[in-house]
Motif scaffolding. Structure first.
Motif, PDB file in Angstrom:
ATOM      1  N   ALA A  48       0.856  -1.188   0.000  1.00 18.92           N
ATOM      2  CA  ALA A  48       0.000   0.000   0.000  1.00 18.92           C
ATOM      3  C   ALA A  48       0.889   1.234   0.000  1.00 18.92           C
ATOM      4  CB  ALA A  48      -0.922   0.004   1.217  1.00 18.92           C
ATOM      5  N   GLN A  49       0.342   2.337  -0.484  1.00 18.06           N
ATOM      6  CA  GLN A  49       1.065   3.602  -0.519  1.00 18.06           C
ATOM      7  C   GLN A  49       0.799   4.385   0.759  1.00 18.06           C
ATOM      8  OE1 GLN A  49       0.254   5.701  -4.186  1.00 18.06           O
ATOM      9  NE2 GLN A  49       0.136   3.762  -5.296  1.00 18.06           N
ATOM     10  N   LEU A  50       1.814   5.131   1.198  1.00 16.40           N
ATOM     11  CA  LEU A  50       1.720   5.936   2.413  1.00 16.40           C
ATOM     12  C   LEU A  50       2.099   7.379   2.105  1.00 16.40           C
ATOM     13  CD1 LEU A  50       3.657   3.573   4.857  1.00 16.40           C
ATOM     14  CD2 LEU A  50       1.176   3.719   4.562  1.00 16.40           C
ATOM     15  N   ALA A  51       1.467   8.321   2.807  1.00 16.14           N
ATOM     16  CA  ALA A  51       1.839   9.734   2.725  1.00 16.14           C
ATOM     17  C   ALA A  51       1.443  10.388   4.036  1.00 16.14           C
ATOM     18  CB  ALA A  51       1.140  10.424   1.562  1.00 16.14           C
ATOM     19  N   GLY A  52       2.337  11.226   4.572  1.00 13.18           N
ATOM     20  CA  GLY A  52       1.999  11.865   5.832  1.00 13.18           C
ATOM     21  C   GLY A  52       3.019  12.863   6.300  1.00 13.18           C
ATOM     22  N   ASP A  76      -1.598   8.722   5.952  1.00 15.06           N
ATOM     23  CA  ASP A  76      -2.716   8.147   5.214  1.00 15.06           C
ATOM     24  C   ASP A  76      -2.186   6.973   4.403  1.00 15.06           C
ATOM     25  OD1 ASP A  76      -4.487  10.072   6.153  1.00 15.06           O
ATOM     26  OD2 ASP A  76      -4.195  11.377   4.427  1.00 15.06           O
ATOM     27  N   GLU A  77      -2.939   5.894   4.393  1.00 16.59           N
ATOM     28  CA  GLU A  77      -2.569   4.683   3.669  1.00 16.59           C
ATOM     29  C   GLU A  77      -3.594   4.432   2.581  1.00 16.59           C
ATOM     30  OE1 GLU A  77      -2.270  -0.080   4.681  1.00 16.59           O
ATOM     31  OE2 GLU A  77      -1.859   1.369   6.276  1.00 16.59           O
ATOM     32  N   SER A  78      -3.128   4.001   1.403  1.00 17.65           N
ATOM     33  CA  SER A  78      -4.034   3.729   0.289  1.00 17.65           C
ATOM     34  C   SER A  78      -3.634   2.443  -0.423  1.00 17.65           C
ATOM     35  CB  SER A  78      -4.017   4.885  -0.711  1.00 17.65           C
ATOM     36  OG  SER A  78      -4.838   4.574  -1.823  1.00 17.65           O
ATOM     37  N   GLN A  79      -4.605   1.540  -0.556  1.00 13.56           N
ATOM     38  CA  GLN A  79      -4.368   0.284  -1.273  1.00 13.56           C
ATOM     39  C   GLN A  79      -4.333   0.500  -2.791  1.00 13.56           C
ATOM     40  OE1 GLN A  79      -3.759  -2.797  -0.030  1.00 13.56           O
ATOM     41  NE2 GLN A  79      -3.836  -2.014   2.048  1.00 13.56           N
ATOM     42  N   ASP A  80      -5.096   1.479  -3.283  1.00 16.41           N
ATOM     43  CA  ASP A  80      -5.220   1.672  -4.728  1.00 16.41           C
ATOM     44  C   ASP A  80      -4.599   2.983  -5.232  1.00 16.41           C
ATOM     45  OD1 ASP A  80      -7.009   3.632  -3.937  1.00 16.41           O
ATOM     46  OD2 ASP A  80      -8.786   2.605  -4.721  1.00 16.41           O
ATOM     47  N   GLY A  81      -4.033   3.777  -4.352  1.00 16.73           N
ATOM     48  CA  GLY A  81      -3.422   5.036  -4.770  1.00 16.73           C
ATOM     49  C   GLY A  81      -4.404   6.181  -4.907  1.00 16.73           C
ATOM     50  N   ARG A  82      -5.685   5.941  -4.605  1.00 14.91           N
ATOM     51  CA  ARG A  82      -6.700   6.998  -4.721  1.00 14.91           C
ATOM     52  C   ARG A  82      -7.473   7.159  -3.414  1.00 14.91           C
ATOM     53  NH1 ARG A  82      -7.037   4.118  -9.434  1.00 14.91           N
ATOM     54  NH2 ARG A  82      -8.831   2.959  -8.715  1.00 14.91           N
TER      55      ARG A  82
END
Length: 153
Positions: free
Chosen positions: A86-90, A101-107
């Motif tokens: 999963a993608q992470l940003a914070g 924030d975590e995203s499995q699909d990038g959206r």
């Protein structure tokens, strides 16, 4: 008696030299995540959820759009057939919490992390709560730095 006193002094000196003595609030070991340079968040981390032995691999680096981090979390990495990434940003928020924030699909956001820097960890351990956006369940997590890569992207 003299041997005991000498041993106690030696033990105290070793603790101070090893960095295990209390360094809370010093520039080298901030007590609050707001005092950490964002570069100290870059690198490899291990994430544990619900105090279980399974470890997820987290890689964080420089966010291209703001003063924060972007990266990935790999769960079940030991079993490639079941591994998920999963993608992470914070960043560190105004209250000093590491917010990711975590995203499995990038959206869409699939999970939200909120953790506090642990006193005495010198920026190497956060503990907090991960919230699953699908079912709103919450899970305690520990995020521990594994490889120092300060200043690297």
């Amino acid at each position: 008696m003299r041997t005991t006193a000498t041993a106690a002094l030696l033990a105290g000196a070793l603790l101070a030299l090893s960095g295990c003595a209390s360094t809370r609030g010093s520039p080298d070991c901030p007590a609050d995540a707001r005092d950490l340079p964002v570069q100290s968040l870059y690198g490899r981390w291990e994430a544990r959820f619900d105090n279980l032995p399974a470890v997820a691999a987290v890689q964080l680096g420089k966010h291209p759009d703001y003063d924060g981090v972007r990266g990935t979390i790999t769960r079940n990495g030991a079993n490639p057939a079941k591994a998920t990434v999963a993608q992470l940003a914070g960043d560190v928020d105004d209250e000093g919490a590491l917010s990711i924030d975590e995203s499995q699909d990038g959206r869409a956001i699939s999970g939200v992390w909120s953790g506090k820097l642990q006193a005495g960890s010198c920026g190497r351990e956060f503990r907090g709560t991960w919230r699953n956006a699908t079912d709103e369940s919450t899970h305690p997590f520990v995020l521990s730095k594994t490889v120092a890569q300060e200043g690297k992207q």
